[in-house]
Scaffold this motif. Sequence first.
Motif, mmCIF file in Angstrom:
data_model
loop_
_atom_site.group_PDB
_atom_site.id
_atom_site.type_symbol
_atom_site.label_atom_id
_atom_site.label_comp_id
_atom_site.label_asym_id
_atom_site.label_seq_id
_atom_site.Cartn_x
_atom_site.Cartn_y
_atom_site.Cartn_z
ATOM 1 N N TYR A 94 0.593 15.564 -12.366
ATOM 2 C CA TYR A 94 -0.168 16.771 -12.036
ATOM 3 C C TYR A 94 -1.658 16.478 -11.974
ATOM 4 C CZ TYR A 94 4.151 19.337 -12.793
ATOM 5 O OH TYR A 94 5.444 19.801 -12.701
ATOM 6 N N TYR A 95 -2.116 15.572 -12.816
ATOM 7 C CA TYR A 95 -3.502 15.119 -12.726
ATOM 8 C C TYR A 95 -3.595 13.692 -12.192
ATOM 9 C CZ TYR A 95 -8.043 13.237 -13.739
ATOM 10 O OH TYR A 95 -9.253 12.615 -13.589
ATOM 11 N N HIS A 96 -2.739 12.804 -12.686
ATOM 12 C CA HIS A 96 -2.778 11.401 -12.278
ATOM 13 C C HIS A 96 -2.080 11.235 -10.926
ATOM 14 C CE1 HIS A 96 -3.474 11.285 -16.627
ATOM 15 N NE2 HIS A 96 -4.239 10.246 -16.344
ATOM 16 N N THR A 97 -2.651 11.877 -9.938
ATOM 17 C CA THR A 97 -2.091 11.961 -8.594
ATOM 18 C C THR A 97 -2.933 11.159 -7.603
ATOM 19 O OG1 THR A 97 -3.427 13.882 -8.058
ATOM 20 C CG2 THR A 97 -1.277 14.302 -9.097
ATOM 21 N N GLY A 102 0.815 -1.208 0.000
ATOM 22 C CA GLY A 102 0.000 0.000 0.000
ATOM 23 C C GLY A 102 0.848 1.256 0.000
ATOM 24 N N THR A 103 1.909 1.242 0.780
ATOM 25 C CA THR A 103 2.810 2.392 0.837
ATOM 26 C C THR A 103 3.523 2.594 -0.500
ATOM 27 O OG1 THR A 103 3.158 2.106 3.210
ATOM 28 C CG2 THR A 103 4.816 3.368 2.005
ATOM 29 N N GLU A 104 3.946 1.494 -1.120
ATOM 30 C CA GLU A 104 4.600 1.618 -2.432
ATOM 31 C C GLU A 104 3.665 2.250 -3.451
ATOM 32 O OE1 GLU A 104 6.393 -1.049 -6.120
ATOM 33 O OE2 GLU A 104 6.313 -1.936 -4.115
ATOM 34 N N LEU A 105 2.410 1.830 -3.452
ATOM 35 C CA LEU A 105 1.461 2.386 -4.407
ATOM 36 C C LEU A 105 1.218 3.873 -4.156
ATOM 37 C CD1 LEU A 105 -1.029 -0.593 -4.637
ATOM 38 C CD2 LEU A 105 0.323 0.344 -6.519
ATOM 39 N N ILE A 106 1.061 4.243 -2.896
ATOM 40 C CA ILE A 106 0.862 5.665 -2.576
ATOM 41 C C ILE A 106 2.076 6.477 -3.022
ATOM 42 C CG2 ILE A 106 0.667 7.317 -0.681
ATOM 43 C CD1 ILE A 106 -1.089 5.231 0.759
ATOM 44 N N ASN A 107 3.265 5.938 -2.805
ATOM 45 C CA ASN A 107 4.482 6.636 -3.237
ATOM 46 C C ASN A 107 4.516 6.802 -4.751
ATOM 47 O OD1 ASN A 107 5.391 6.905 -0.620
ATOM 48 N ND2 ASN A 107 6.710 5.097 -0.703
ATOM 49 N N ARG A 108 4.087 5.775 -5.463
ATOM 50 C CA ARG A 108 4.058 5.863 -6.925
ATOM 51 C C ARG A 108 3.083 6.945 -7.384
ATOM 52 N NH1 ARG A 108 6.195 2.053 -10.242
ATOM 53 N NH2 ARG A 108 7.373 0.363 -9.267
ATOM 54 N N TRP A 109 1.921 6.996 -6.757
ATOM 55 C CA TRP A 109 0.919 7.993 -7.120
ATOM 56 C C TRP A 109 1.327 9.405 -6.690
ATOM 57 C CZ3 TRP A 109 -3.599 7.632 -9.911
ATOM 58 C CH2 TRP A 109 -4.026 6.353 -10.276
ATOM 59 N N SER A 110 2.413 9.516 -5.952
ATOM 60 C CA SER A 110 2.885 10.823 -5.469
ATOM 61 C C SER A 110 4.119 11.308 -6.225
ATOM 62 C CB SER A 110 3.216 10.730 -3.965
ATOM 63 O OG SER A 110 2.112 10.273 -3.225
ATOM 64 N N GLU A 111 4.480 10.667 -7.305
ATOM 65 C CA GLU A 111 5.685 11.024 -8.053
ATOM 66 C C GLU A 111 5.592 12.442 -8.627
ATOM 67 O OE1 GLU A 111 6.690 6.477 -9.572
ATOM 68 O OE2 GLU A 111 5.361 7.792 -10.725
ATOM 69 N N PRO A 112 6.729 13.119 -8.765
ATOM 70 C CA PRO A 112 6.710 14.550 -9.129
ATOM 71 C C PRO A 112 6.259 14.853 -10.547
ATOM 72 C CG PRO A 112 8.965 13.714 -9.030
ATOM 73 C CD PRO A 112 8.098 12.646 -8.459
ATOM 74 N N GLN A 113 6.284 13.880 -11.457
ATOM 75 C CA GLN A 113 5.871 14.147 -12.835
ATOM 76 C C GLN A 113 4.355 14.161 -12.995
ATOM 77 O OE1 GLN A 113 6.918 11.238 -11.779
ATOM 78 N NE2 GLN A 113 5.965 9.527 -12.846
#
Length: 213
Positions: free
Chosen positions: A46-49, A33-44
């Motif tokens: 802006y919408y797919h967050t 779960g933490t890995e997925l949240i980290n992936r969804w938080s990547e800096p590139q």
Amino acid sequence: MGTETTPLTADRFAAAARAAGATAPDSVLAEVGTELINRWSEPQRYYHTGAHLAACLDLVGDEPVVALAVWGHDAVYDPTAADNEERSAVLTGELLTECQVPAPVIEEVVRLVRLTAGHAVAPGDRNGALLADADLAILAAPWPDYVRYVAAVRAEYAHVPDDLWRIGRGTVLQSLLALPTLYHHTPALEPSARANLQRELDSLTTTPPQDRS
């Protein structure tokens, strides 16, 4: 679309995984779960967050298999690549295997993630319809919110020159408009979404005024 969403936590992923039959230890579910949240938080992004993820999760509600597909559907998001959905599907399958989710459930989740490449839903595909409706819900937003969504996607593709963006975005809009149905569970959204898509498409094919200063 302007409403508050339930916060993203590793526990939220773990709850969906458990409801879908996961038997791995809590520590494994928390790590995934933490890995997925980290992936969804990547800096590139802006919408797919995480905000998009949370909004989709709220829309699919108490449907653990579809919720797991939501968690995975943009887990890989590289704006310079053309195979994000496939890579997301593969990654999701690997992560759910770590969680010891039953194989038939993993197969269905991976199928759903791949479906988001084009959002074409076959008749009778309830899970696919639920996922597609959630993922495309932003298209029916009030115009100012829709414009902000488009600006966020454009920011993700800042490396693409304007002329190529207009061509590529136009192709996406045309493919969405060509779908026989955008919304299966929420048909009331259809007119607004199609109006927004057409309005944006028209703006892409209109030559911007030249600066005469």
